[in-house]
Structure formats: C-alpha cells, structure tokens
Design a protein around this motif. Structure first.
Motif, PDB file in Angstrom:
ATOM      1  N   SER A  68       0.825  -1.207   0.000  1.00 53.51           N
ATOM      2  CA  SER A  68       0.000   0.000   0.000  1.00 53.51           C
ATOM      3  C   SER A  68       0.860   1.257   0.000  1.00 53.51           C
ATOM      4  O   SER A  68       0.360   2.355  -0.248  1.00 53.51           O
ATOM      5  CB  SER A  68      -0.933   0.015   1.214  1.00 53.51           C
ATOM      6  OG  SER A  68      -0.200  -0.109   2.420  1.00 53.51           O
ATOM      7  N   ASP A  69       2.159   1.096   0.300  1.00 50.93           N
ATOM      8  CA  ASP A  69       3.093   2.226   0.321  1.00 50.93           C
ATOM      9  C   ASP A  69       4.447   1.709  -0.150  1.00 50.93           C
ATOM     10  O   ASP A  69       5.054   0.859   0.495  1.00 50.93           O
ATOM     11  CB  ASP A  69       3.194   2.789   1.735  1.00 50.93           C
ATOM     12  CG  ASP A  69       4.061   4.045   1.810  1.00 50.93           C
ATOM     13  OD1 ASP A  69       4.779   4.332   0.826  1.00 50.93           O
ATOM     14  OD2 ASP A  69       4.036   4.723   2.852  1.00 50.93           O
ATOM     15  N   GLN A  70       4.930   2.221  -1.263  1.00 50.58           N
ATOM     16  CA  GLN A  70       6.185   1.718  -1.814  1.00 50.58           C
ATOM     17  C   GLN A  70       7.366   1.967  -0.882  1.00 50.58           C
ATOM     18  O   GLN A  70       8.383   1.263  -0.947  1.00 50.58           O
ATOM     19  CB  GLN A  70       6.453   2.302  -3.190  1.00 50.58           C
ATOM     20  CG  GLN A  70       6.554   3.813  -3.242  1.00 50.58           C
ATOM     21  CD  GLN A  70       6.880   4.318  -4.633  1.00 50.58           C
ATOM     22  OE1 GLN A  70       8.011   4.212  -5.081  1.00 50.58           O
ATOM     23  NE2 GLN A  70       5.889   4.851  -5.326  1.00 50.58           N
ATOM     24  N   GLU A  92      -5.489   8.004  -7.754  1.00 52.05           N
ATOM     25  CA  GLU A  92      -4.185   7.520  -7.294  1.00 52.05           C
ATOM     26  C   GLU A  92      -4.292   6.135  -6.687  1.00 52.05           C
ATOM     27  O   GLU A  92      -3.342   5.346  -6.714  1.00 52.05           O
ATOM     28  CB  GLU A  92      -3.553   8.484  -6.281  1.00 52.05           C
ATOM     29  CG  GLU A  92      -4.204   8.494  -4.912  1.00 52.05           C
ATOM     30  CD  GLU A  92      -3.344   9.208  -3.872  1.00 52.05           C
ATOM     31  OE1 GLU A  92      -2.179   8.799  -3.685  1.00 52.05           O
ATOM     32  OE2 GLU A  92      -3.848  10.169  -3.263  1.00 52.05           O
ATOM     33  N   TRP A  93      -5.479   5.782  -6.137  1.00 48.61           N
ATOM     34  CA  TRP A  93      -5.654   4.468  -5.518  1.00 48.61           C
ATOM     35  C   TRP A  93      -6.118   3.425  -6.523  1.00 48.61           C
ATOM     36  O   TRP A  93      -6.184   2.241  -6.212  1.00 48.61           O
ATOM     37  CB  TRP A  93      -6.631   4.555  -4.349  1.00 48.61           C
ATOM     38  CG  TRP A  93      -6.076   5.386  -3.234  1.00 48.61           C
ATOM     39  CD1 TRP A  93      -6.410   6.676  -2.928  1.00 48.61           C
ATOM     40  CD2 TRP A  93      -5.057   5.000  -2.308  1.00 48.61           C
ATOM     41  NE1 TRP A  93      -5.672   7.111  -1.857  1.00 48.61           N
ATOM     42  CE2 TRP A  93      -4.833   6.101  -1.452  1.00 48.61           C
ATOM     43  CE3 TRP A  93      -4.316   3.839  -2.118  1.00 48.61           C
ATOM     44  CZ2 TRP A  93      -3.888   6.073  -0.424  1.00 48.61           C
ATOM     45  CZ3 TRP A  93      -3.380   3.802  -1.095  1.00 48.61           C
ATOM     46  CH2 TRP A  93      -3.176   4.906  -0.266  1.00 48.61           C
ATOM     47  N   ARG A  97      -0.735   5.420  -7.949  1.00 48.34           N
ATOM     48  CA  ARG A  97       0.385   4.905  -7.159  1.00 48.34           C
ATOM     49  C   ARG A  97       1.070   3.735  -7.860  1.00 48.34           C
ATOM     50  O   ARG A  97       2.273   3.531  -7.717  1.00 48.34           O
ATOM     51  CB  ARG A  97      -0.100   4.488  -5.773  1.00 48.34           C
ATOM     52  CG  ARG A  97      -0.480   5.674  -4.894  1.00 48.34           C
ATOM     53  CD  ARG A  97      -0.753   5.244  -3.479  1.00 48.34           C
ATOM     54  NE  ARG A  97      -0.837   6.414  -2.616  1.00 48.34           N
ATOM     55  CZ  ARG A  97      -0.366   6.476  -1.384  1.00 48.34           C
ATOM     56  NH1 ARG A  97       0.229   5.415  -0.853  1.00 48.34           N
ATOM     57  NH2 ARG A  97      -0.477   7.567  -0.656  1.00 48.34           N
ATOM     58  N   HIS A  98       0.297   2.989  -8.599  1.00 46.00           N
ATOM     59  CA  HIS A  98       0.838   1.838  -9.312  1.00 46.00           C
ATOM     60  C   HIS A  98       1.796   2.308 -10.415  1.00 46.00           C
ATOM     61  O   HIS A  98       2.871   1.741 -10.603  1.00 46.00           O
ATOM     62  CB  HIS A  98      -0.308   1.026  -9.903  1.00 46.00           C
ATOM     63  CG  HIS A  98      -1.412   0.781  -8.934  1.00 46.00           C
ATOM     64  ND1 HIS A  98      -2.281   1.779  -8.531  1.00 46.00           N
ATOM     65  CD2 HIS A  98      -1.796  -0.333  -8.254  1.00 46.00           C
ATOM     66  CE1 HIS A  98      -3.153   1.287  -7.658  1.00 46.00           C
ATOM     67  NE2 HIS A  98      -2.868   0.012  -7.474  1.00 46.00           N
ATOM     68  N   ALA A 100       3.468   5.117 -10.440  1.00 45.53           N
ATOM     69  CA  ALA A 100       4.666   5.647  -9.804  1.00 45.53           C
ATOM     70  C   ALA A 100       5.608   4.528  -9.355  1.00 45.53           C
ATOM     71  O   ALA A 100       6.830   4.618  -9.505  1.00 45.53           O
ATOM     72  CB  ALA A 100       4.281   6.526  -8.613  1.00 45.53           C
ATOM     73  N   ALA A 101       5.030   3.467  -8.810  1.00 47.38           N
ATOM     74  CA  ALA A 101       5.848   2.348  -8.335  1.00 47.38           C
ATOM     75  C   ALA A 101       6.528   1.616  -9.495  1.00 47.38           C
ATOM     76  O   ALA A 101       7.705   1.255  -9.417  1.00 47.38           O
ATOM     77  CB  ALA A 101       4.992   1.374  -7.531  1.00 47.38           C
ATOM     78  N   THR A 132      -8.569   5.983   1.299  1.00 46.65           N
ATOM     79  CA  THR A 132      -8.702   5.895  -0.162  1.00 46.65           C
ATOM     80  C   THR A 132      -9.916   6.643  -0.696  1.00 46.65           C
ATOM     81  O   THR A 132     -10.138   6.643  -1.905  1.00 46.65           O
ATOM     82  CB  THR A 132      -8.815   4.422  -0.592  1.00 46.65           C
ATOM     83  OG1 THR A 132     -10.005   3.844  -0.038  1.00 46.65           O
ATOM     84  CG2 THR A 132      -7.597   3.621  -0.119  1.00 46.65           C
TER      85      THR A 132
END
Length: 225
Positions: A68-70, A92-93, A97-98, A100-101, A132
């Motif tokens: 849930s947090d890189q 982002e959820w 975020r995916h 960015a990771a 979220t």
C-alpha cells in the motif's frame, strides 16, 4: 516454487503497525491458514515489515506482502499483492500509485511474483475507506458491476470484498459470487467465529482474518485449534 493464491481458502492478514505477542502468533499457527499476508493502511515502514517477516518465517507458510506504500516495500516475501481500490474516488488508488511504483521499480520487479487485487471497500468506518476515499454507499448491483469490471475488463485474478472491522452482509457476498467466474472472490471483515467463517466461506473462495488475531476475547473463539 511460487505459491498460488488460487489454492488459498483461509488467509491471515497481519498489520506491521500493530504489536503481536508470541501467544497471538501461535494462535495464527493453530488456525492452520493457507497463507499469511502482511499489510495495513499505514503507520509503518520497511523496518517494521522486515521485523514481522522474520517472526513469520517459522510458520512454514506462503508469505505475501500487500503493497500500500512503496516506501515500506521489503524483499523476502514469496508474493507481492498489489491492491487497486476500484471504488475509490481518487485515481491515485486505482492506478496513480501503481504507475509511480512501476516507474521506480520496473527494472527490478519480479513480475511473476506480483498479484493484483481489485478491492471494493464497503465499511465507511474503516480507516482504509477514509484513506482511499472509497465510495462505500453502494448497492448490490453496483458492487456486482465492479466485480464484472475486475474480471472481464481488467482480467484481475482477485476481487476483494473488504469490510475491514465489520461483518458484512452475506447476501452481498452471495450476489458477487454469482457474477464471478475465473476471478477469485476474497472476503475480509469482522470474522471472529467459526460460524462466520463457515458462512462467508460458503460463498467466498478465500476468507481473510485480521482483527481476530489481535482480539484475545473474541478471536480465541475462531483461532483455537
């Protein structure tokens, strides 16, 4: 050999931000789960994840980390679960975020160890719902549509009904089960007794127990051998 979540029917989820006594950890073993997932809504870093991972090694079970947090990403797990909160109001959820990771870790990623979960968070009081900004006021038809999106549009292996701290209505789980085919249905939230585990397990492919591990008063009813 990489473990297959398709073989899991009972999963324990442990939060690195919460303290876990040796006795409660042994209760996890007594329940004989098929796997242990490490993850939570936050309040921990890679150090806490690694410390918990080291304590879980003796269980001789598949160990997965839900990312849930890189910043808390930790090597050493058998699998890495990647949640997409399909009913989030914030992109982002769902994908932000995916992206960015992947941009950061693509060259080091072991893609065969990544499993994507399509989450639908339905308890408005849950910290995950608040974090979220999940749209929790959904009708059965809405949730069933998300399940179909997960399977037929996104081709996700898991659709996760998450009530996080509350026991959801079995009718919702039944309705989702009826529209899913190959995608596996996971249910998590409020399971503290054998009756509840059996009730949800009759419809969900996989049931997830979390809070019961930490609740000595109610959880022992479920986790006792």
């Amino acid at each position: 050999m990489i473990p297959a979540p398709a073989d899991w029917s009972r999963v324990v989820k442990l939060d690195p931000a919460r303290s876990l006594s040796r006795e409660r950890l042994e209760a996890v073993r007594a329940w004989r789960p098929d796997a242990v997932v490490v993850g939570g809504t936050g309040g921990y870093g890679a150090g806490e994840v690694l410390a918990l991972l080291m304590r879980l090694r003796h269980l001789d079970l598949p160990l997965a980390m839900e990312i849930s947090d890189q910043a808390a990403l930790c090597p050493g797990f058998d699998l890495y679960l990647v949640p997409m909160v399909l009913n989030s109001r914030q992109t982002e959820w769902i994908i932000g975020r995916h992206h960015a990771a992947v941009k950061r870790f693509a060259q080091r990623a072991e893609w065969e160890r990544l499993v994507v979960e399509g989450y639908c968070i339905l308890n408005p009081a849950a910290s995950a719902a608040e974090l979220t900004q999940a749209d929790t006021g959904l009708l059965v038809d809405d949730v069933a549509a998300y399940a179909r999106v997960a399977e037929h549009l996104l081709h996700l292996p898991i659709f996760y009904l998450e009530y996080s701290g509350a026991y959801g209505p079995p009718e919702m789980v039944q309705a989702v089960r009826r529209v899913l085919g190959e995608t596996r249905l996971w249910y998590g939230g409020g399971i503290t007794s054998d009756r509840q585990a059996t009730e949800m397990g009759a419809w969900a492919d996989t049931i997830v127990v979390g809070n019961a591990v930490y609740d000595e008063e109610r959880g022992d009813v479920l986790l006792s051998p």
